[in-house]
Design an enzyme around this catalytic site. Structure first.
Site, mmCIF file in Angstrom:
data_model
loop_
_atom_site.group_PDB
_atom_site.id
_atom_site.type_symbol
_atom_site.label_atom_id
_atom_site.label_comp_id
_atom_site.label_asym_id
_atom_site.label_seq_id
_atom_site.Cartn_x
_atom_site.Cartn_y
_atom_site.Cartn_z
ATOM 1 N N GLU A 239 43.324 35.680 34.613
ATOM 2 C CA GLU A 239 42.923 36.829 33.810
ATOM 3 C C GLU A 239 44.072 37.281 32.913
ATOM 4 O O GLU A 239 45.217 36.833 33.054
ATOM 5 C CB GLU A 239 42.496 37.980 34.717
ATOM 6 C CG GLU A 239 43.623 38.528 35.580
ATOM 7 C CD GLU A 239 43.422 39.977 35.964
ATOM 8 O OE1 GLU A 239 43.434 40.806 35.043
ATOM 9 O OE2 GLU A 239 43.284 40.263 37.160
ATOM 10 N N LYS B 175 40.671 46.574 27.155
ATOM 11 C CA LYS B 175 40.368 46.021 28.474
ATOM 12 C C LYS B 175 38.919 45.546 28.427
ATOM 13 O O LYS B 175 37.997 46.347 28.221
ATOM 14 C CB LYS B 175 40.564 47.098 29.540
ATOM 15 C CG LYS B 175 40.717 46.593 30.951
ATOM 16 C CD LYS B 175 41.100 47.752 31.873
ATOM 17 C CE LYS B 175 41.374 47.271 33.275
ATOM 18 N NZ LYS B 175 41.745 48.404 34.168
ATOM 19 N N VAL C 242 38.562 40.942 35.733
ATOM 20 C CA VAL C 242 38.020 39.938 36.649
ATOM 21 C C VAL C 242 36.633 39.501 36.188
ATOM 22 O O VAL C 242 36.343 38.312 36.075
ATOM 23 C CB VAL C 242 37.981 40.479 38.092
ATOM 24 C CG1 VAL C 242 37.171 39.544 38.996
ATOM 25 C CG2 VAL C 242 39.395 40.628 38.639
ATOM 26 N N ASP D 32 30.943 55.187 40.800
ATOM 27 C CA ASP D 32 32.034 54.482 40.115
ATOM 28 C C ASP D 32 32.331 53.201 40.891
ATOM 29 O O ASP D 32 33.100 53.199 41.859
ATOM 30 C CB ASP D 32 33.271 55.377 40.040
ATOM 31 C CG ASP D 32 34.339 54.813 39.106
ATOM 32 O OD1 ASP D 32 34.162 53.660 38.661
ATOM 33 O OD2 ASP D 32 35.332 55.514 38.835
ATOM 34 N N SER E 184 33.232 49.041 40.433
ATOM 35 C CA SER E 184 33.751 48.048 39.491
ATOM 36 C C SER E 184 32.719 46.963 39.182
ATOM 37 O O SER E 184 32.000 46.497 40.064
ATOM 38 C CB SER E 184 35.019 47.401 40.061
ATOM 39 O OG SER E 184 35.427 46.310 39.273
ATOM 40 N N ASP F 286 33.500 44.093 38.690
ATOM 41 C CA ASP F 286 33.955 42.884 39.380
ATOM 42 C C ASP F 286 33.008 42.514 40.519
ATOM 43 O O ASP F 286 32.741 41.338 40.774
ATOM 44 C CB ASP F 286 35.363 43.085 39.963
ATOM 45 C CG ASP F 286 36.403 43.353 38.890
ATOM 46 O OD1 ASP F 286 36.082 43.223 37.701
ATOM 47 O OD2 ASP F 286 37.541 43.710 39.262
ATOM 48 N N LYS G 179 42.691 46.914 46.214
ATOM 49 C CA LYS G 179 43.734 47.951 46.226
ATOM 50 C C LYS G 179 43.339 49.091 47.155
ATOM 51 O O LYS G 179 42.179 49.492 47.230
ATOM 52 C CB LYS G 179 43.961 48.481 44.811
ATOM 53 C CG LYS G 179 44.428 47.427 43.815
ATOM 54 C CD LYS G 179 44.619 48.034 42.440
ATOM 55 C CE LYS G 179 45.032 46.980 41.427
ATOM 56 N NZ LYS G 179 43.932 46.041 41.108
#
Length: 587
Positions: A44, A105, A125, A157, A159, A161, A178
């Site tokens: 990435e 992004k 990702v 919220d 992601s 991904d 994370k």
């Protein structure tokens, strides 16, 4: 079943590779590796554009690519540059991306807008997964994936991904999730999406980026690269439209600092909330603030983590690529493996797009428009022979070259019965659903058809009279000269063990000489189709003709062959015969 897994995986890896278009560009080194079925790892670029400060972002990106290369794997860093998705970046492009202050992004949601506006950005990702899948790269290495944010059950919220992992069959190698995220809900969401999650190593403990243990357990674990490759191969071979997440713990020598970094993360999370920072700005803020609080220790650990993921991911990609080179299961004999993996017949020659203009009147008048009809067809002597052999049930490897233009798109679309393996990712079940005629495409291996940037697909225009006589022909055949010895030599093993090699007269003399020399050395029969009188002499200007077992000239071509060999050249039509060398090399 085990043999089918390997063959389906082979089709996946060669599926759409090197098919660059107006919005999608594959770097030549990546394209070459994919065409040759060598391992490639996708990387990435948001870590370059948003994850680290300059110049650490640039040095880390180049270090990661070097680690991948050191493992014998080709790196393919993905980014969007001026509205085009790039799979693989040059050194200058990496430099420009790392220095830019205006990059965006780019996730799945952002791709249409960024491309439509001609903008540049680092792919997340999900954005990288889309590009890697389109290019036919099955393994992608990143730092950590996104997840369900804390209080995500209220804010929703989550992601992109995670949803991308649920609908794109890519193996993502990361350090887990994370700790600023809700890891438990993230794993639950991945389960709902049908994503297979496994920790890499002896433990099932799911890592939390800087920490070996998040307090959660992965459903599975794989002990080494071979087991990881087995898992990925099974996923792809089943035709599942979901990915695999492989969670790799931080190396032990950096894990000791994990608690200090975790404390800093919690402090940064609180600070972000108090400052009203939200959405996509949260992660960059926290990473920057944590780096300040830990006096650079988190950045060093982050870089070590990415280095380790690149090393592990490359080893997995290499193990996965090696699986496609040999059948699985049962007792294996090396000779049987070689014979099973290599086509029996190899055709080296041209692909043409033909335009036939036929006049509607008895006489064509030059210098003005004549009534008539124009139709398009697809030919090329090499393509025609490969097509016929495949329809006869032969396993054929076709080596050729086409341009990266609309004509090559037309060829690929029209010749689906030959090229469908290269057009889309298909499972065994998908193959079985096609009609019996289209199943013949499984016999035709076309990964050796190079699609070359900056080149034109060969075209031929014939103007014929009402009675069918050729009045004028125009050909743009320059690309046939790109079927060079250097390119064909990639398939030396297959050429050396083939039961028959067919050459057409469109290829360069040096390529004819190389193949004939190799065939003579390994006692492989060669059939030469001269294509026209001018090209008929190619094997006969050297000793290459002594390797020929068959040739199929018309009268004009036969005369050229005889003249080149300084043999008597009859003019009568009754003298037509087939030129065949004897075992002692004489006619």
């Amino acid at each position: 079943m085990l043999g089918k897994l390997s063959s389906t995986l082979q089709r996946y890896i060669s599926a759409t590779s090197c098919r660059s278009d107006v919005l999608f560009k594959i770097h030549p080194t990546v394209c070459e590796a994919l065409s040759d079925h060598r391992p490639v790892v996708a990387l990435e670029s948001t870590i370059i554009t948003h994850g680290m400060p300059y110049p650490q972002n640039l040095s880390t990106a180049k270090e990661v690519e070097d680690i991948v290369r050191a493992e014998g794997v080709t790196p393919a860093t993905v980014a969007v540059l001026e509205g085009k998705v790039h799979v693989g970046l040059s050194s200058d492009e990496l430099d420009s991306l790392a220095c830019s202050k205006t990059t965006l992004k780019v996730s799945r949601r952002d791709l249409p807008y960024v491309i439509s506006k001609g903008l540049s950005g680092g792919t997340t990702v999900s954005g990288t997964m889309i590009a890697a899948h389109k290019a036919g790269i099955p393994v992608f290495v990143t730092g950590g994936i996104g997840g369900v944010h804390r209080d995500g059950e209220n804010t929703l919220d989550i992601s992109a991904d995670l949803t991308e992992l649920g609908r794109t069959p890519i193996a993502v190698v990361s350090a887990g999730v994370k700790s600023i995220l809700d890891i438990g809900r993230t794993l639950e969401f991945l389960e709902t999406q049908g994503v297979c999650v496994a920790t890499y190593g002896e433990s099932k403990s799911f890592p939390a980026f800087f920490s070996h243990k998040s307090g959660y357990i992965s459903p599975y674990n794989v002990h080494n690269a071979e087991e990881a490759a087995e898992l990925i191969a099974s996923t792809l071979s089943l035709g599942l439209q979901s990915g695999v997440l492989l969670a790799v713990p931080l190396p032990d020598e950096h894990a000791a600092a994990g608690q200090q970094i975790e404390d800093a993360i919690q402090a940064a999370v609180t600070e972000a909330r108090l400052k009203g920072i939200s959405g996509r700005d949260v992660t960059p803020f926290i990473l920057h603030r944590v780096n300040e609080l830990t006096e650079g220790q988190s950045l060093r650990a982050n870089i070590a983590l990415i280095h380790n993921n690149a090393r592990v991911g490359s080893q997995i990609a290499r193990a996965l690529a090696e699986r496609t080179q040999q059948p699985r299961g049962g007792c294996r004999n090396q000779k049987d493996e070689n014979q099973a993996s290599k086509p029996k017949t190899i055709v080296v020659g041209g692909v043409n797009v033909d335009f036939i203009a036929k006049g509607a009147s008895k006489k064509l008048l030059f210098g003005q428009t004549n009534p008539g009809s124009v139709c398009q067809s697809f030919g090329g002597v090499g393509r025609n022979i490969a097509d016929c052999l495949s329809r006869l049930g032969q396993t054929v490897l076709f080596i050729s070259a086409i341009g990266a233009d609309s004509h090559s798109d037309a060829v690929l679309n029209y010749c689906k019965h030959m090229f469908c393996v290269n057009l889309s990712v298909r499972s065994e079940l998908d193959l079985d659903k096609r009609d019996p005629g289209s199943l013949l495409c499984v016999q035709q291996d076309t990964h050796a058809v190079a699609r070359l940037q900056g080149q034109r697909t060969a075209t031929y225009c014939a103007i014929i009279t009402e009675s069918g006589e050729l009045s004028l022909g125009l050909g743009d055949m320059d690309i046939h000269q790109e079927i060079k010895e250097q390119y064909v030599s990639q398939y030396e093993d297959q050429l050396s063990s083939a039961s028959l090699v067919v050459l057409d007269g469109n290829i360069p003399v040096s390529t004819v000489d190389y193949i004939c020399s190799l065939a003579k050395k390994h006692s492989v029969p060669v059939w030469y189709e001269p294509t026209d009188a001018e090209k008929a002499c190619k094997p006969f200007v050297s000793e290459s003709w002594k390797a020929l077992s068959y040739t199929s000239p018309n009268l004009a071509e036969l005369r050229t062959m005889n003249q080149t060999l300084r043999l008597p050249t009859p003019q009568e039509r009754k003298a037509v015969c087939c030129v065949l060398p004897r075992t002692d090399g004489t006619f």
